[in-house]
Motif scaffolding. Structure first.
Motif, PDB file in Angstrom:
ATOM      1  N   GLN A 105       1.223  -0.848  -0.183  1.00  0.00           N
ATOM      2  CA  GLN A 105       0.067  -0.158  -0.507  1.00  0.00           C
ATOM      3  C   GLN A 105       1.116   1.041  -0.022  1.00  0.00           C
ATOM      4  O   GLN A 105       1.981   1.107   0.927  1.00  0.00           O
ATOM      5  CB  GLN A 105      -0.987   0.163   1.464  1.00  0.00           C
ATOM      6  CG  GLN A 105      -1.974  -1.321   1.545  1.00  0.00           C
ATOM      7  CD  GLN A 105      -3.409  -1.452   0.405  1.00  0.00           C
ATOM      8  OE1 GLN A 105      -3.358  -0.326  -0.370  1.00  0.00           O
ATOM      9  NE2 GLN A 105      -3.036  -2.140  -0.749  1.00  0.00           N
ATOM     10  N   GLU A 106       0.296   2.302  -0.547  1.00  0.00           N
ATOM     11  CA  GLU A 106       1.486   3.648  -0.828  1.00  0.00           C
ATOM     12  C   GLU A 106       0.964   4.397   0.786  1.00  0.00           C
ATOM     13  O   GLU A 106      -0.143   4.447   1.299  1.00  0.00           O
ATOM     14  CB  GLU A 106       1.248   4.585  -1.842  1.00  0.00           C
ATOM     15  CG  GLU A 106       2.154   5.313  -2.346  1.00  0.00           C
ATOM     16  CD  GLU A 106       2.101   5.828  -3.356  1.00  0.00           C
ATOM     17  OE1 GLU A 106       1.558   7.708  -3.233  1.00  0.00           O
ATOM     18  OE2 GLU A 106       1.697   5.382  -4.477  1.00  0.00           O
ATOM     19  N   ALA A 157      -0.212  -1.248   6.167  1.00  0.00           N
ATOM     20  CA  ALA A 157      -1.095   0.036   6.319  1.00  0.00           C
ATOM     21  C   ALA A 157      -1.301  -0.147   7.463  1.00  0.00           C
ATOM     22  O   ALA A 157      -1.290   0.561   8.233  1.00  0.00           O
ATOM     23  CB  ALA A 157      -1.627   0.053   5.035  1.00  0.00           C
TER      24      ALA A 157
END
Length: 178
Positions: A105-106, A157
């Motif tokens: 996940q960014e 995340a």
């Protein structure tokens, strides 16, 4: 005879040359003003003040000299010597970073660092790194980017949010290693 008497008295004057006595005081005053002006400029160039929270790096013809100038008034040799002032107060540097979490996940993180140059190291920092902006760009920014990416990649995340204090602590430890 090539000499004659001028109208002011018995001073011989060569023919074709006129002496204007009224101009001599003006020329003399002009020279005095010029000398005073040059003296004032030279005096202004020979003094520097290092303020509180700063240190000075002395240079002779651009070459860094050993030692650091402490706050106060310092006298310089005009033209030969110059001083680069280095800020040694604590500064805040905020940098936004993007990284990928363990589950790809960014994640966007803004890291804020309080940093300063040690006063006794001002000379070395200026000679090898440059001014404060060069320290930020060449040392702090890459260190923060590497630390954020390395630590963020270890967590999912969701865990980055839940274990925020642990993540911050690990990033801080990586940055302090430099």
């Amino acid at each position: 005879m090539p000499f004659s008497r001028n109208s002011l008295g018995s001073t011989p004057v060569r023919k074709g040359v006129s002496i204007a006595l009224s101009r001599h005081p003006v020329v003399l005053i002009g020279l005095v003003i010029l000398l005073v002006f040059i003296t004032l400029i030279t005096s202004a160039l020979s003094v520097t003040t290092i303020g509180p929270g700063e240190r000075g790096v002395l240079m002779n013809f651009g070459a860094v000299q050993a030692g650091v100038l402490n706050p106060g008034l310092h006298f310089l040799v005009p033209v030969m010597q110059s001083v680069a002032k280095i800020d040694v107060r604590v500064q805040k540097y905020s940098i936004p970073e993007k990284a990928a979490s363990k589950d790809l996940q960014e994640v966007e993180t803004t890291a804020a660092i309080n940093w300063h140059i040690l006063p006794q190291d001002s000379e070395w920092v200026y000679q090898h790194l440059g001014r404060e902006n060069a320290v930020k760009q060449n040392i702090l920014a890459p260190a923060v980017a590497n630390a954020v990416k390395a630590v963020t990649a270890k967590y999912n995340a969701e865990d980055l949010v839940v274990e925020r204090d642990e993540v911050r602590s690990q990033i801080e430890q990586l940055i302090l290693r430099i």
